[in-house]
Design an enzyme around this catalytic site. Structure first.
Site, PDB file in Angstrom:
ATOM      1  N   ALA A  42       5.533  -5.110   5.310  1.00 58.87           N
ATOM      2  CA  ALA A  42       6.768  -4.496   6.203  1.00 58.87           C
ATOM      3  C   ALA A  42       7.293  -3.220   5.669  1.00 58.87           C
ATOM      4  O   ALA A  42       7.554  -2.244   6.829  1.00 58.87           O
ATOM      5  CB  ALA A  42       7.658  -5.362   6.270  1.00 58.87           C
ATOM      6  N   VAL A  66       6.622 -10.486   9.289  1.00 60.24           N
ATOM      7  CA  VAL A  66       7.833 -11.589   9.095  1.00 60.24           C
ATOM      8  C   VAL A  66       7.975 -11.489   7.646  1.00 60.24           C
ATOM      9  O   VAL A  66       6.895 -11.356   6.612  1.00 60.24           O
ATOM     10  CB  VAL A  66       6.933 -12.919   9.265  1.00 60.24           C
ATOM     11  N   THR A  72      13.440 -14.244  -5.190  1.00 63.10           N
ATOM     12  CA  THR A  72      13.969 -12.813  -5.727  1.00 63.10           C
ATOM     13  C   THR A  72      14.673 -12.100  -4.808  1.00 63.10           C
ATOM     14  O   THR A  72      14.695 -12.383  -3.508  1.00 63.10           O
ATOM     15  CB  THR A  72      12.590 -12.367  -6.443  1.00 63.10           C
ATOM     16  N   HIS A  74      13.628  -9.281  -3.958  1.00 64.03           N
ATOM     17  CA  HIS A  74      12.536  -8.768  -3.021  1.00 64.03           C
ATOM     18  C   HIS A  74      12.809  -8.854  -1.406  1.00 64.03           C
ATOM     19  O   HIS A  74      12.694  -7.641  -0.678  1.00 64.03           O
ATOM     20  CB  HIS A  74      11.201  -8.998  -3.438  1.00 64.03           C
TER      21      HIS A  74
END
Length: 139
Positions: A42, A66, A72, A74
């Site tokens: 992404a 998606v 985490t 992230h």
């Protein structure tokens, strides 16, 4: 007829297939041409759109991906920065529909990706078409 590029971050194949199908169906039903390219994730979607837009070959874009929350931080970086990149391009006059799902789990993604349910790919394509129409109106 306009030419749209769908830029997909191919990470969850089954979810992306549904999102791309919804986006492509919405664009084709409106009489537009559609191409699809794939990027690693992404975060690469805004960059790919910026590069494609420099070519002058496309009138509008749909970002598809998606991002599912993990354990985490992230998730926040990917979700926020991909949206920020798309918004920056949109503010510069690029017609983009943001179809990057940011969800808590796969079940949420399935409902949103499925063209027979929430059809977020189709909605992103409709947003891109609406922005292109505004761009043409104000040109």
């Amino acid at each position: 007829m306009a030419k749209f590029l769908i830029v997909e971050a191919r990470f969850y194949d089954h979810l992306n297939d549904m999102l791309v199908a919804g986006a492509a169906a919405a664009l084709k039903s409106a009489g537009h041409q559609v191409e699809v390219i794939t990027v690693p994730g992404a975060l690469e979607i805004p960059g790919a759109i910026a590069l494609a837009d420099q070519s002058g070959d496309y009138d509008g874009y749909v970002g598809i991906g998606v991002v599912i929350r993990g354990e985490t931080y992230h998730f926040e970086i990917v979700a926020g920065e991909s949206a920020r990149g798309i918004m920056a391009l949109t503010m510069d006059g690029v017609a983009i529909g943001n179809g990057i799902l940011t969800v808590e789990n796969e079940q949420q993604a399935l409902v949103r990706a499925d063209p027979a349910q929430k059809d977020k790919g189709g909605e992103a394509a409709k947003a891109a078409m609406a922005l292109l129409a505004l761009k043409e109106k104000f040109a």
